[in-house]
Write an enzyme that holds these catalytic residues in place. Structure first.
Site, short mmCIF file in Angstrom:
data_model
loop_
_atom_site.label_atom_id
_atom_site.label_comp_id
_atom_site.label_asym_id
_atom_site.label_seq_id
_atom_site.Cartn_x
_atom_site.Cartn_y
_atom_site.Cartn_z
N CYS A 1 60.20 46.65 -3.05
CA CYS A 1 60.91 47.18 -1.89
C CYS A 1 61.00 46.10 -0.82
CB CYS A 1 60.18 48.38 -1.28
SG CYS A 1 60.09 49.82 -2.33
N GLU B 1 64.78 55.12 6.63
CA GLU B 1 65.50 54.03 6.00
C GLU B 1 66.80 54.47 5.33
OE1 GLU B 1 62.00 50.83 5.33
OE2 GLU B 1 62.60 51.93 3.55
#
Length: 208
Positions: A70, A119
């Site tokens: 990530c 996000e």
């Protein structure tokens, strides 16, 4: 505070359009600021995906199982450049060819650290060989394992707190791409279409 917490991320609106920048630390302080991120899944020829257990020193969801890698592109940075950089830093892998399986927005609160994830997440897939050499950085990764994604999806419902709260949405995009996946080339810019859904992934009883 780690150096990475002072890196800049790109703030975005609900449609993924750039709206300025903030440090990683500031973007993840409650109540959170929506920013661009990516989640990479490395996929073996037999369909299994590589999971990493996040290192204990992570400031958000430490020791949870998550997707292969990530991260956050810097403001104006292409997704491919950023993702391949993080694959190298975390796993010693790359560069690889990446395709985008979809985008989704999620919000999650970490009860252990008090930080927030909010996000606009681009889910990226890379097909890799069975003998892929992986050299994880122990400061980033506690463990690795290869899993069948359908089995993983079922286990996310059984034991959600073993996993990072964004992983369910990432696996869902892999198994059910939201739109035809296209190669995310070296100059790829953020996808224009809005995110496919908002996932309220705050930690709570009963799972995601």
């Amino acid at each position: 505070m780690s150096v990475r917490e002072e890196h800049l991320v790109e703030l975005v609106d609900d449609d993924g359009r750039a709206q300025g920048e903030a440090t990683v630390s500031a973007a993840h302080q409650p109540p959170g600021r929506l920013h661009r991120a990516f989640s990479v899944l490395l996929v073996a020829p037999d369909g299994r995906v590589l999971l990493q257990r996040r290192a204990a020193v992570k400031t958000r969801f430490p020791l949870r199982w998550a997707n292969s890698c990530c991260g956050h592109p810097a403001p104006g940075e292409s997704l491919v450049t950023a993702a391949n950089r993080r694959l190298g830093e975390e796993l010693g892998v790359g560069p690889v060819e990446l395709t985008e399986a979809g985008v989704y927005v999620y919000y999650a609160e970490d009860p252990a650290t008090g930080r927030v994830e909010f996000e606009y997440d681009h889910v990226l897939r890379a097909d890799v060989p069975a003998d892929l050499a992986v050299r994880p950085d122990p400061a980033e990764v506690a463990e690795l394992r290869w899993v069948d994604p359908a089995t993983l999806e079922a286990d996310l419902d059984v034991d959600p707190r073993a996993y990072a709260p964004w992983l369910g949405g990432v696996v869902n995009r892999l198994l059910r791409p939201a739109r035809p996946a296209g190669t995310a080339g070296p100059d790829a810019t953020p996808a224009g279409p809005p995110a496919d859904e908002v996932n309220e992934a705050a930690e709570r009883s009963g799972g995601r």
